[in-house]
Design an enzyme around this catalytic site. Structure first.
Site, short mmCIF file in Angstrom:
data_model
loop_
_atom_site.label_atom_id
_atom_site.label_comp_id
_atom_site.label_asym_id
_atom_site.label_seq_id
_atom_site.Cartn_x
_atom_site.Cartn_y
_atom_site.Cartn_z
CG ASP A 120 -1.65 1.14 1.34
OD1 ASP A 120 -1.61 2.13 0.67
OD2 ASP A 120 -2.67 0.98 2.02
CG ASP A 143 -8.31 1.23 -8.74
OD1 ASP A 143 -8.26 0.76 -9.73
OD2 ASP A 143 -7.50 1.02 -7.66
CE LYS A 147 -21.88 -0.84 -8.65
NZ LYS A 147 -21.95 -2.08 -8.22
CG ASP A 179 -10.37 7.30 -17.93
OD1 ASP A 179 -10.41 7.19 -16.57
OD2 ASP A 179 -10.21 6.46 -18.52
CB THR A 216 -1.42 4.76 -19.96
OG1 THR A 216 -2.62 5.56 -19.41
CG2 THR A 216 -0.24 5.41 -19.22
CE LYS A 217 -4.76 -1.03 -18.70
NZ LYS A 217 -5.04 -2.44 -18.40
CD GLU A 219 -3.93 10.47 -22.34
OE1 GLU A 219 -2.76 10.21 -21.82
OE2 GLU A 219 -4.33 11.92 -22.42
C1 LIG Z 1 -6.71 2.18 -12.52
S1 LIG Z 1 -4.96 1.43 -12.46
C2 LIG Z 1 -3.95 2.67 -12.90
C3 LIG Z 1 -2.53 2.07 -13.19
C4 LIG Z 1 -1.51 3.06 -13.82
N1 LIG Z 1 -1.36 4.20 -12.91
C5 LIG Z 1 -2.03 3.46 -15.03
O1 LIG Z 1 -1.95 4.64 -15.59
O2 LIG Z 1 -1.91 2.77 -16.01
C6 LIG Z 1 -4.98 1.87 -10.33
C7 LIG Z 1 -3.81 1.11 -9.68
O3 LIG Z 1 -3.45 1.49 -8.61
C8 LIG Z 1 -3.48 0.45 -7.43
N2 LIG Z 1 -3.47 0.89 -6.22
C9 LIG Z 1 -4.54 1.44 -5.67
N3 LIG Z 1 -4.67 1.88 -4.47
C10 LIG Z 1 -3.24 1.59 -4.16
C11 LIG Z 1 -2.66 1.74 -2.96
N4 LIG Z 1 -2.92 2.41 -1.75
N5 LIG Z 1 -1.28 1.48 -3.05
C12 LIG Z 1 -0.50 0.96 -4.13
N6 LIG Z 1 -1.33 0.64 -5.34
C13 LIG Z 1 -2.50 1.12 -5.33
C14 LIG Z 1 -4.11 -0.63 -8.28
O4 LIG Z 1 -3.81 -2.04 -7.81
C15 LIG Z 1 -4.20 -0.38 -9.49
O5 LIG Z 1 -3.02 -1.20 -10.23
#
Ligand SMILES: C[S@@+](CC[C@H](N)C(=O)[O-])C[C@H]1O[C@@H](n2cnc3c(N)ncnc32)[C@H](O)[C@@H]1O
Length: 238
Positions: A120, A143, A147, A179, A216-217, A219
């Site tokens: 984390d 993320d 909801k 996005d 990135t994907k 975008e």
């Molecule tokens: C939607 S993805 C985006 C990934 C990347 N930043 C990109 O732009 O392609 C969000 C990522 O954040 C990670 N994540 C969420 N909360 C986190 C935290 N507290 N510490 C580390 N990773 C985290 C998730 O596992 C996920 O892989």
């Protein structure tokens, strides 16, 4: 851990349950990702349990330092670190296949300006990073927790703003991108209300897409779906 909640102890030793911004997903690793973990972790991996680090010592130099939260598969991290060998990068991600992918890429490219935590990112900021020691904190496409009843899981909250502020140098910048318009509005609301920051957008909202942020994907998907992408930059003032 398979839940979004993890036990923590309160001051009187009772368990407190904190809300996490992620769900641990089970994911099979590809051969390359496994190789990244096996061979790359000893080179680039850092442990939360080792606590506060002197990153000048970790990198063997004093250089502008970027901390990236949730790097996903690490595509942006790899591109940024390879393009800026004069800067140092610390990436944090909970998703193991992503960690493996980044480590594999870092080995292939022979990078020396990258270190990785697999846990984390908020705990790493709290426990391992000295106050006022970061030049940039990056949060790309977190993320969105669509909801309403899940909005409390969004990583951008007043306590997040304060934690990041304390770890940035004065003049250091938090750069976020999403996005998801509703999340962009949420980020703006939280950050505009957070003490000790200046919004770098001329009109007090979003900044134009910064060139230094790799595409990135998310975008590309956003463009395909006709979504926008919103970038926010907030500078630590005090
Ligand atoms: C939607 S993805 C985006 C990934 C990347 N930043 C990109 O732009 O392609 C969000 C990522 O954040 C990670 N994540 C969420 N909360 C986190 C935290 N507290 N510490 C580390 N990773 C985290 C998730 O596992 C996920 O892989």
């Amino acid at each position: 851990m398979t839940d979004t909640q993890q036990p923590e102890l309160t001051e009187d030793g009772r368990q407190r349950r904190t809300i996490k911004s992620f769900v641990m997903r089970a994911g099979r690793m590809t051969e390359g990702q496994q190789r990244g973990i096996d061979k790359g972790w000893p080179l680039f991996g850092l442990e939360l349990e080792d606590g506060l680090r002197d990153f000048d010592q970790v990198f063997g130099r004093s250089a502008p330092r970027t901390f990236e939260i949730g790097f996903g598969m690490g595509h942006s991290t790899l591109e940024m670190a390879a393009a800026a060998p004069e800067q140092d990068f610390i990436g944090v991600e909970v998703h193991k296949p992503g960690v493996g992918a980044l480590l594999n890429g870092a080995m292939t490219q022979g990078l020396s300006n990258l270190r990785v935590y697999s846990c984390d990112a908020l705990e790493v900021l709290r426990d391992c990073v000295a106050d006022a020691s970061l030049d940039r904190v990056l949060l790309f496409f977190p993320d969105p927790w669509h909801k309403s009843r899940h909005h409390k899981r969004r990583i951008v909250q007043p306590a997040f703003a304060e934690l990041v502020r304390s770890k940035l140098k004065i003049g250091g910048v938090l750069h976020m991108a999403t996005d998801w318009e509703n999340y962009a509005e949420h980020m703006l609301e939280v950050m505009n209300a957070a003490p000790g920051y200046r919004n770098l957008a001329a009109d007090g909202t979003y900044v134009p897409r910064p060139e230094e942020r790799p595409v990135t994907k998310f975008e590309r998907r956003g463009e395909r779906l006709g979504h926008g992408v919103w970038d926010l930059k907030f500078q630590r003032q005090a």
